[in-house]
Design an enzyme around this catalytic site. Structure first.
Site, PDB file in Angstrom:
ATOM      1  N   ASP A 170       0.053  -3.266   2.113  1.00  0.00           N
ATOM      2  CA  ASP A 170       0.562  -4.482   1.487  1.00  0.00           C
ATOM      3  C   ASP A 170       2.052  -4.304   1.163  1.00  0.00           C
ATOM      4  O   ASP A 170       2.466  -3.258   0.657  1.00  0.00           O
ATOM      5  CB  ASP A 170      -0.234  -4.752   0.208  1.00  0.00           C
ATOM      6  CG  ASP A 170       0.209  -6.015  -0.494  1.00  0.00           C
ATOM      7  OD1 ASP A 170       0.088  -7.094   0.107  1.00  0.00           O
ATOM      8  OD2 ASP A 170       0.669  -5.916  -1.642  1.00  0.00           O
ATOM      9  N   GLU A 200       2.855  -5.128   6.181  1.00  0.00           N
ATOM     10  CA  GLU A 200       3.756  -6.264   6.054  1.00  0.00           C
ATOM     11  C   GLU A 200       5.195  -5.746   6.015  1.00  0.00           C
ATOM     12  O   GLU A 200       5.607  -5.146   5.026  1.00  0.00           O
ATOM     13  CB  GLU A 200       3.468  -7.036   4.768  1.00  0.00           C
ATOM     14  CG  GLU A 200       2.111  -7.730   4.754  1.00  0.00           C
ATOM     15  CD  GLU A 200       1.896  -8.495   3.460  1.00  0.00           C
ATOM     16  OE1 GLU A 200       1.728  -9.723   3.516  1.00  0.00           O
ATOM     17  OE2 GLU A 200       1.897  -7.850   2.387  1.00  0.00           O
TER      18      GLU A 200
END
Length: 711
Positions: A411, A440
């Site tokens: 994340d 990400e």
């Protein structure tokens, strides 16, 4: 609790460099002939004032140290009036000197249980004293032990006896303040993560299911799901709704008799299940788990499973065994498991064990000494520091070794640094070479230098890690950040040239196709169905479904790694809620009745996945092979068409002709090259098993994807 000498903090002193102290003195007490001294066991010495600065209500004195400071000891700073304060650990903790001085390489942090003793180790180099406190399971105190300081700032103790099942914490005294913290390396915790728990690791063993090595990363089809969303709907057919154990149930069906749950996933044909965070997180009370909802991006304890998904959250063993069983249940069905991990921030900086044990070290600060906030939640973990990096790598390795997972989704990976991610990929692939790592790669506003950020622009520095391809997402369906932006599926011909790059594995962004995670929908932002409704609310459902199907077909048939959001294949909706991280179940659940209402689309997506698996030309593992075999056609500028040429050695067909048509109410005639062609996919069906023979001229009249093949 221990008490130390009372010192009147009329002023404050901070060790900011190993040879420099910053003293903040109130202006109203200041005078011209100020002098400062440092007092320790070795006597009292005057400090040399290097600089005096006016900083508002205080004067800042920068003083030179002539003798080395020994961490773990208390020092007193005096002025000429004999007013005293303690020397606090300041920004020196974020210096390269500190990192080198206290870098610990051992793999023994945490609690190690044996029948006749338990050993504890915790890293707290700035503490002047550390204690281990044991509690009974009713939270009454059992006993407190003083730990011994060792090399590199590691405190340890081994206590004789059998302490299985007892709760424990650490008490650390830093800057004359005692704080109680749960062990950051705790692998088992009490309900709501209030205490670490001493457990016997032999009692959490779950037999592993051996899987064949996964040959190429581009063979993966990733399916993202949330433990609770998966089963909580009334029509899920699963008994253990919202729990880990729902993932163990097989042959479940909805009221219409259609498959649900893990059996459905097997039928769909995906290869990897990516689970939203399953480590212990905040904002859901494990005593009343259905009283609130959360995706899980509020990390509390990184090594221990979340208890709200457990049938017995008060039993620290149960949640571990349940989650391990989920992994092996998926493995039994040839499904691999990717865990979504949140190493970029903590739920609460001040309340975190990191800050209580080593204040100021684990988090990133800006040039003004304020906590950076690239994550948007008030804190960024400083992955570039040695012991933060070690923590991340140790934790990831633990989940691979202990839970047998098959990869990680990082994340907000852009908060992390490339050196850390390089070491993560090396460590993980040394344990499980076919593990899939993705994250990400957004460029977030954190003080880390641009060239050090683990972002898409630096993808070449972490060549084994995939990145969510936001260009793929936004060009196909329209910008995530503007509901009025017109994407490719809404007949935006201006995007055709960029679409060619995306379909080819995005070589303008990544050196190899496995780095491109191709998606149009995830847990974040609107579902694609809701976005299309917001963009064009009066469009007929049939047309909206066709556009949705076109976008999904591009995801599955393009070069790279396809990524699907759970329920995307039956037009998942969240009732137009864009950020549903704490919305109720009625917004977040997978509505299994839609699996039957839109069965034709489920079958279509299932067919697309089968088609991708059937011919390796859709999942070429290298950029060189893509350049060789993928050829775009210029004959039909209003259509997006390309050929996969000379691919007979990769599957049942020598040439594959793909057409993506984003036009509505227009008809085109496609001229296929000479030869005997069969249509194996059209906008309505995948017909691999019963293809339609076609001649050289084919009518293209519906929105969607067409695939023609030649032997």
């Amino acid at each position: 609790m221990a008490r130390l000498l009372k010192i009147n903090r009329q002023f404050e002193a901070f060790l900011d460099q190993i040879d420099e102290i910053a003293i903040l003195f109130p202006k109203y007490l200041d005078k011209e002939d100020k002098a400062f001294y440092i007092e320790s066991d070795n006597g009292t010495k005057q400090l040399k004032i290097k600089q005096k600065l006016n900083i508002g209500s205080h004067m800042k004195y920068v003083c030179q140290l002539t003798n080395d400071i020994e961490f773990g000891k208390t020092y007193t700073i005096l002025d000429e009036s004999d007013t005293k304060t303690d020397l606090q650990i300041g920004s020196v903790i974020r210096s390269n000197y500190f990192d080198k001085q206290f870098a610990y390489d051992g793999y023994d942090l945490g609690a190690a249980y044996f029948k006749d003793h338990t050993a504890f180790k915790v890293w707290a180099p700035t503490a002047t004293s550390v204690k281990l406190r044991l509690y009974h399971q009713d939270k009454t105190e059992f006993q407190t032990f003083t730990m011994l300081r060792g090399d590199r700032g590691v405190w340890s103790i081994s206590i004789e006896g059998d302490f299985e099942g007892l709760f424990y914490t650490y008490l650390a005294c830093v800057n004359l303040v005692w704080r109680e913290a749960v062990d950051p390396y705790a692998t088992a915790v009490s309900i709501n993560g209030e205490y670490g728990v001493i457990i016997d690791k032999q009692k959490i063993a779950v037999p592993p299911v051996k899987l064949q090595p996964f040959e190429n990363k581009t063979d993966a089809v990733i399916y993202e799901a949330h433990i609770r969303d998966f089963s909580i709907h009334e029509d899920s057919g699963m008994i253990n709704k919202g729990k880990y154990e729902a993932w163990l149930e097989t042959n479940t069906t909805n009221k219409q008799g259609d498959s649900t749950g893990i059996t459905y996933l097997t039928e769909l044909g995906v290869t990897h299940i990516e689970l939203l965070p399953v480590n212990d997180y905040e904002e859901v009370d494990e005593r009343n788990p259905f009283g609130a909802y959360n995706w899980g991006y509020n990390p509390l304890h990184f090594f221990a499973p979340e208890g709200s998904y457990s049938k017995q959250p008060t039993d620290p063993y149960k949640r571990i065994i349940e989650l391990k069983s989920v992994v092996q249940s998926l493995h039994k069905h040839e499904l691999r498991v990717i865990l979504d991990v949140v190493f970029n921030h903590v739920y609460s900086k001040e309340d975190s064990s990191f800050e209580k044990l080593v204040p100021g070290y684990y988090f990133r600060y800006d040039a003004n000494g304020l906590p950076s906030n690239g994550t948007g939640v008030g804190n960024d973990l400083a992955s570039e520091r040695y012991m933060v990096r070690k923590f991340i790598i140790d934790c990831a390795a633990y989940w691979i070794n202990e839970f047998d997972v098959d990869g990680f989704r990082f994340d907000l990976m852009g908060i992390l640094d490339t050196d850390t991610m390089q070491q993560v990929q090396e460590r993980i692939h040394s344990i499980k070479p076919d593990a899939i790592l993705l994250g990400e790669g957004w460029n977030l506003n954190t003080p880390l230098p641009f060239e050090k950020k683990a972002i898409i622009q630096n993808a070449h520095k972490v060549s084994s890690i995939g990145f969510f391809n936001d260009q793929f997402r936004d060009i196909i369906k329209g910008s995530t950040f503007s509901v009025h932006d017109c994407g490719f599926v809404y007949t935006n011909l201006e995007k055709n040239e960029r679409m060619k790059l995306l379909i080819s594995g995005s070589p303008h962004m990544f050196s190899e196709p496995h780095q491109s995670i191709n998606y149009v929908e995830s847990h974040d932002n609107h579902t694609m169905w809701d976005r299309f409704y917001s963009f064009s609310p009066y469009e007929e459902n049939e047309i909206r479904m066709a556009r949705h199907r076109l976008a999904t077909s591009i995801v599955i048939l393009s070069q790279g790694i396809p990524f699907l959001h759970a329920g995307q294949e039956f037009f998942r909706t969240k009732n137009n809620v864009e950020n549903s991280y704490n919305s109720p179940d009625e917004i977040n659940w997978i509505d299994w009745s839609r699996r039957s209402s839109f069965k034709e689309n489920v079958e279509y997506v299932k067919g697309l996945i089968h088609l991708r698996k059937l011919h390796a030309a859709f999942r070429l593992p290298t950029a060189q092979l893509i350049q060789k075999h993928v050829v775009f056609n210029a004959d039909h500028p209003q259509l997006l068409t390309y050929r996969l040429e000379e691919v007979g050695h990769l599957g049942p067909w020598s040439t594959i002709y793909v057409v993506h048509n984003n036009h509505f109410h227009q008809c085109f005639t496609l001229f296929l090259p000479k030869g005997e062609w069969k249509m194996v996919a059209n906008p309505a069906k995948i017909i691999v098993e019963d293809p339609i023979f076609v001649n050289g001229n084919v009518e293209i009249s519906k929105i969607g994807t067409y695939v023609f093949v030649r032997n």
